[in-house]
Write a protein that holds these residues in place. Sequence first.
Motif, PDB file in Angstrom:
ATOM      1  N   MET A   1      10.838   7.885  -1.717  1.00  0.00           N
ATOM      2  CA  MET A   1      11.751   8.431  -0.714  1.00  0.00           C
ATOM      3  C   MET A   1      12.907   9.209  -1.342  1.00  0.00           C
ATOM      4  SD  MET A   1      12.055   5.555   2.279  1.00  0.00           S
ATOM      5  CE  MET A   1      12.895   4.391   1.203  1.00  0.00           C
ATOM      6  N   TYR A   2      13.554   8.592  -2.325  1.00  0.00           N
ATOM      7  CA  TYR A   2      14.737   9.226  -2.913  1.00  0.00           C
ATOM      8  C   TYR A   2      14.398  10.512  -3.672  1.00  0.00           C
ATOM      9  CZ  TYR A   2      17.326   4.886  -1.913  1.00  0.00           C
ATOM     10  OH  TYR A   2      17.933   3.804  -1.300  1.00  0.00           O
ATOM     11  N   ASN A   3      13.210  10.545  -4.289  1.00  0.00           N
ATOM     12  CA  ASN A   3      12.834  11.712  -5.095  1.00  0.00           C
ATOM     13  C   ASN A   3      11.860  12.643  -4.377  1.00  0.00           C
ATOM     14  OD1 ASN A   3      14.377  10.552  -7.174  1.00  0.00           O
ATOM     15  ND2 ASN A   3      12.610   9.422  -7.957  1.00  0.00           N
TER      16      ASN A   3
ATOM     17  N   ALA B   1       9.292   8.669   3.547  1.00  0.00           N
ATOM     18  CA  ALA B   1      10.495   9.412   3.916  1.00  0.00           C
ATOM     19  C   ALA B   1      11.471   8.454   4.584  1.00  0.00           C
ATOM     20  CB  ALA B   1      10.143  10.554   4.871  1.00  0.00           C
ATOM     21  N   GLY B   2      12.716   8.826   4.559  1.00  0.00           N
ATOM     22  CA  GLY B   2      13.760   8.039   5.211  1.00  0.00           C
ATOM     23  C   GLY B   2      15.004   8.889   5.305  1.00  0.00           C
ATOM     24  N   GLY B   3      16.069   8.302   5.783  1.00  0.00           N
ATOM     25  CA  GLY B   3      17.300   9.073   5.868  1.00  0.00           C
ATOM     26  C   GLY B   3      18.442   8.263   6.426  1.00  0.00           C
ATOM     27  N   ILE B   4      19.605   8.861   6.372  1.00  0.00           N
ATOM     28  CA  ILE B   4      20.793   8.308   7.027  1.00  0.00           C
ATOM     29  C   ILE B   4      21.013   9.217   8.229  1.00  0.00           C
ATOM     30  CG2 ILE B   4      23.225   7.661   6.763  1.00  0.00           C
ATOM     31  CD1 ILE B   4      22.704   7.655   3.700  1.00  0.00           C
TER      32      ILE B   4
ATOM     33  N   ALA C   1       6.407  -2.665  -6.233  1.00  0.00           N
ATOM     34  CA  ALA C   1       6.033  -1.837  -5.085  1.00  0.00           C
ATOM     35  C   ALA C   1       7.262  -1.383  -4.308  1.00  0.00           C
ATOM     36  CB  ALA C   1       5.088  -2.612  -4.172  1.00  0.00           C
ATOM     37  N   VAL C   2       8.276  -2.234  -4.227  1.00  0.00           N
ATOM     38  CA  VAL C   2       9.544  -1.855  -3.577  1.00  0.00           C
ATOM     39  C   VAL C   2      10.182  -0.687  -4.318  1.00  0.00           C
ATOM     40  CG1 VAL C   2      11.944  -2.608  -3.254  1.00  0.00           C
ATOM     41  CG2 VAL C   2      10.067  -4.060  -2.462  1.00  0.00           C
ATOM     42  N   GLN C   3      10.260  -0.789  -5.643  1.00  0.00           N
ATOM     43  CA  GLN C   3      10.878   0.290  -6.421  1.00  0.00           C
ATOM     44  C   GLN C   3      10.069   1.583  -6.298  1.00  0.00           C
ATOM     45  OE1 GLN C   3      13.950   0.079  -7.958  1.00  0.00           O
ATOM     46  NE2 GLN C   3      13.653   2.303  -8.027  1.00  0.00           N
TER      47      GLN C   3
ATOM     48  N   TYR D   1      19.231   4.087   3.206  1.00  0.00           N
ATOM     49  CA  TYR D   1      18.744   4.703   4.441  1.00  0.00           C
ATOM     50  C   TYR D   1      18.819   3.755   5.643  1.00  0.00           C
ATOM     51  CZ  TYR D   1      16.799   8.534   1.619  1.00  0.00           C
ATOM     52  OH  TYR D   1      16.635   9.612   0.789  1.00  0.00           O
ATOM     53  N   ASP D   2      19.052   4.341   6.822  1.00  0.00           N
ATOM     54  CA  ASP D   2      19.062   3.540   8.044  1.00  0.00           C
ATOM     55  C   ASP D   2      17.707   3.581   8.764  1.00  0.00           C
ATOM     56  OD1 ASP D   2      18.984   5.973   9.440  1.00  0.00           O
ATOM     57  OD2 ASP D   2      21.105   5.925   9.970  1.00  0.00           O
ATOM     58  N   ASN D   3      16.745   4.313   8.217  1.00  0.00           N
ATOM     59  CA  ASN D   3      15.363   4.277   8.701  1.00  0.00           C
ATOM     60  C   ASN D   3      14.444   4.630   7.541  1.00  0.00           C
ATOM     61  OD1 ASN D   3      14.233   7.359   9.281  1.00  0.00           O
ATOM     62  ND2 ASN D   3      16.470   7.218   9.378  1.00  0.00           N
ATOM     63  N   ILE D   4      13.331   3.919   7.449  1.00  0.00           N
ATOM     64  CA  ILE D   4      12.386   4.184   6.351  1.00  0.00           C
ATOM     65  C   ILE D   4      10.959   4.147   6.889  1.00  0.00           C
ATOM     66  CG2 ILE D   4      13.958   3.304   4.573  1.00  0.00           C
ATOM     67  CD1 ILE D   4      10.921   1.292   5.158  1.00  0.00           C
ATOM     68  N   HIS D   5      10.094   5.009   6.300  1.00  0.00           N
ATOM     69  CA  HIS D   5       8.696   5.140   6.711  1.00  0.00           C
ATOM     70  C   HIS D   5       7.865   5.334   5.447  1.00  0.00           C
ATOM     71  CE1 HIS D   5      10.368   6.079  10.757  1.00  0.00           C
ATOM     72  NE2 HIS D   5      11.315   6.623  10.013  1.00  0.00           N
ATOM     73  N   LEU D   6       7.046   4.349   5.120  1.00  0.00           N
ATOM     74  CA  LEU D   6       6.288   4.368   3.870  1.00  0.00           C
ATOM     75  C   LEU D   6       4.798   4.184   4.138  1.00  0.00           C
ATOM     76  CD1 LEU D   6       8.637   2.026   1.804  1.00  0.00           C
ATOM     77  CD2 LEU D   6       8.327   4.474   1.394  1.00  0.00           C
ATOM     78  N   ILE D   7       3.969   4.859   3.341  1.00  0.00           N
ATOM     79  CA  ILE D   7       2.523   4.654   3.387  1.00  0.00           C
ATOM     80  C   ILE D   7       2.045   4.329   1.977  1.00  0.00           C
ATOM     81  CG2 ILE D   7       0.261   5.621   3.916  1.00  0.00           C
ATOM     82  CD1 ILE D   7       1.622   7.535   5.858  1.00  0.00           C
ATOM     83  N   TYR D   8       1.545   3.102   1.811  1.00  0.00           N
ATOM     84  CA  TYR D   8       0.989   2.658   0.530  1.00  0.00           C
ATOM     85  C   TYR D   8      -0.530   2.751   0.609  1.00  0.00           C
ATOM     86  CZ  TYR D   8       5.494   0.644  -0.934  1.00  0.00           C
ATOM     87  OH  TYR D   8       6.807   0.457  -1.308  1.00  0.00           O
ATOM     88  N   SER D   9      -1.143   3.248  -0.455  1.00  0.00           N
ATOM     89  CA  SER D   9      -2.603   3.334  -0.549  1.00  0.00           C
ATOM     90  C   SER D   9      -3.114   2.219  -1.451  1.00  0.00           C
ATOM     91  CB  SER D   9      -3.030   4.688  -1.116  1.00  0.00           C
ATOM     92  OG  SER D   9      -2.620   5.741  -0.254  1.00  0.00           O
ATOM     93  N   TYR D  10      -4.075   1.453  -0.934  1.00  0.00           N
ATOM     94  CA  TYR D  10      -4.683   0.339  -1.672  1.00  0.00           C
ATOM     95  C   TYR D  10      -6.140   0.686  -2.005  1.00  0.00           C
ATOM     96  CZ  TYR D  10      -0.700  -2.752  -0.942  1.00  0.00           C
ATOM     97  OH  TYR D  10       0.547  -3.321  -0.993  1.00  0.00           O
ATOM     98  N   PRO D  11      -6.783  -0.110  -2.844  1.00  0.00           N
ATOM     99  CA  PRO D  11      -8.194   0.148  -3.162  1.00  0.00           C
ATOM    100  C   PRO D  11      -9.070   0.205  -1.906  1.00  0.00           C
ATOM    101  CG  PRO D  11      -7.272  -1.454  -4.690  1.00  0.00           C
ATOM    102  CD  PRO D  11      -6.233  -1.225  -3.642  1.00  0.00           C
TER     103      PRO D  11
END
Length: 410
Positions: free
Chosen positions: A393-395, A254-257, A385-387, A267-277
């Motif tokens: 976030m965007y969708n 999630a993120g937002g302006i 991974a960036v995309q 966005y001026d703030n971003i929060h991401l959780i990636y899951s790895y093996p």
Amino acid sequence: MKKDMMKNDMMKRRSFVKRSSLGALGAMAAMSVPSLNALSFSKNDSINIGVIGTGDRGGGLIPVIDEIPNLNLIACCDILPFRLERGVSRASGKIKGYSDYRKMLDNKDIDAVLVATPFSTHSAIEIDALDAGKHIYGEKTTAKGYEGIKKLNNKKKESKTIFQTGHQYHSSRLYTHVVDLIKKGMVGNITAFECQWNRHGNWRRPVPDPDLERLINWRMYREYSGGLVAELCSHQIDFVNWVMDAVPEQVMGAGGIDYWKDGRETYDNIHLIYSYPKGVKAKFTCLTSNALNDYQIKVLGDKGTIILDYENAWFYPEGDYEDRELGEVDGVSGATMQWEKGKGMPIKIEHTHSSKQALMDFSDSVLNNTQPKSDFVTGAKAAIAVQMGLDAMYNNEIVKWKKDFKDLYS
């Protein structure tokens, strides 16, 4: 007098900027660039290099290039006259300035280019550079979007020249040492990563003419930029991929302006959780409204935690070690180090600043025709991974790693 000259330059460019978007920088040339064979060097040769894009990053690397014996800066390019002038002035020797990168690529004396242009232009410019037979140091993030990565990958497969991605921490001898310690079991079984890159500021650059807003503040606009994820998080995503020797299985975020209400689109703030093996989760946070702890990576395992900042690292073992002096920092040196409260034991190793080390590594790879540590493949994996993070976030969806992503960097 200088201000008047700059104003005149800006006025001359006004009609051009109104007709074109920033994407013009990356547009394919109307004329074809001659294809050259990969260049060969001996260890005593110098590499003639040109810098494409002399903004904050490209211009900032010009004095660093001058410090590296085998790199000989002979040209730089920017479409903004005042930035080009500043770039030329930062070089120690006399260099040639270009306003069109394609004309710079026509210069057969140039062996390699450093590309530090806006994110959306990387793919097109580097495809042209590969066609011209130039070795490439391509600033992160490698390319924008899956299509941009694919096009660059297809061209890279046709070329024998060196391609290094500018994830400079991949070259840091401190980071390399830390990754080695982790893989030898220092933190035990990795359970999580916690990564942040927090700043307090609007991330804007001054604009001398309103018509240059999108050219100068391109990071604010989705058409050109991946925002905080591409500009900051990508370094730490590359690090997690490296440590795990894997790519993320999925991402949510999630993120937002929410703080800077100034017309920006990214966005001026971003929060991401990636899951790895193996159930490993990696959290990434970037704020522009609070700078507590700035840049930090935590690698958490069942035997301890390693904490990294830009140029330092600490080991914090599991257990109650408050206010103690401990030894066996890395299990190899046997050195006794003073405990630093809240962080643990410093991990000490001699190392050069990461950006300089990355350019030194690039020089060595070109001269010796060896694969860079941070090559196209590692860069493409981080770019994918960036995309994925942007899409999540965007969708507002969970985005999974697709099997056919491998076609983008094979």
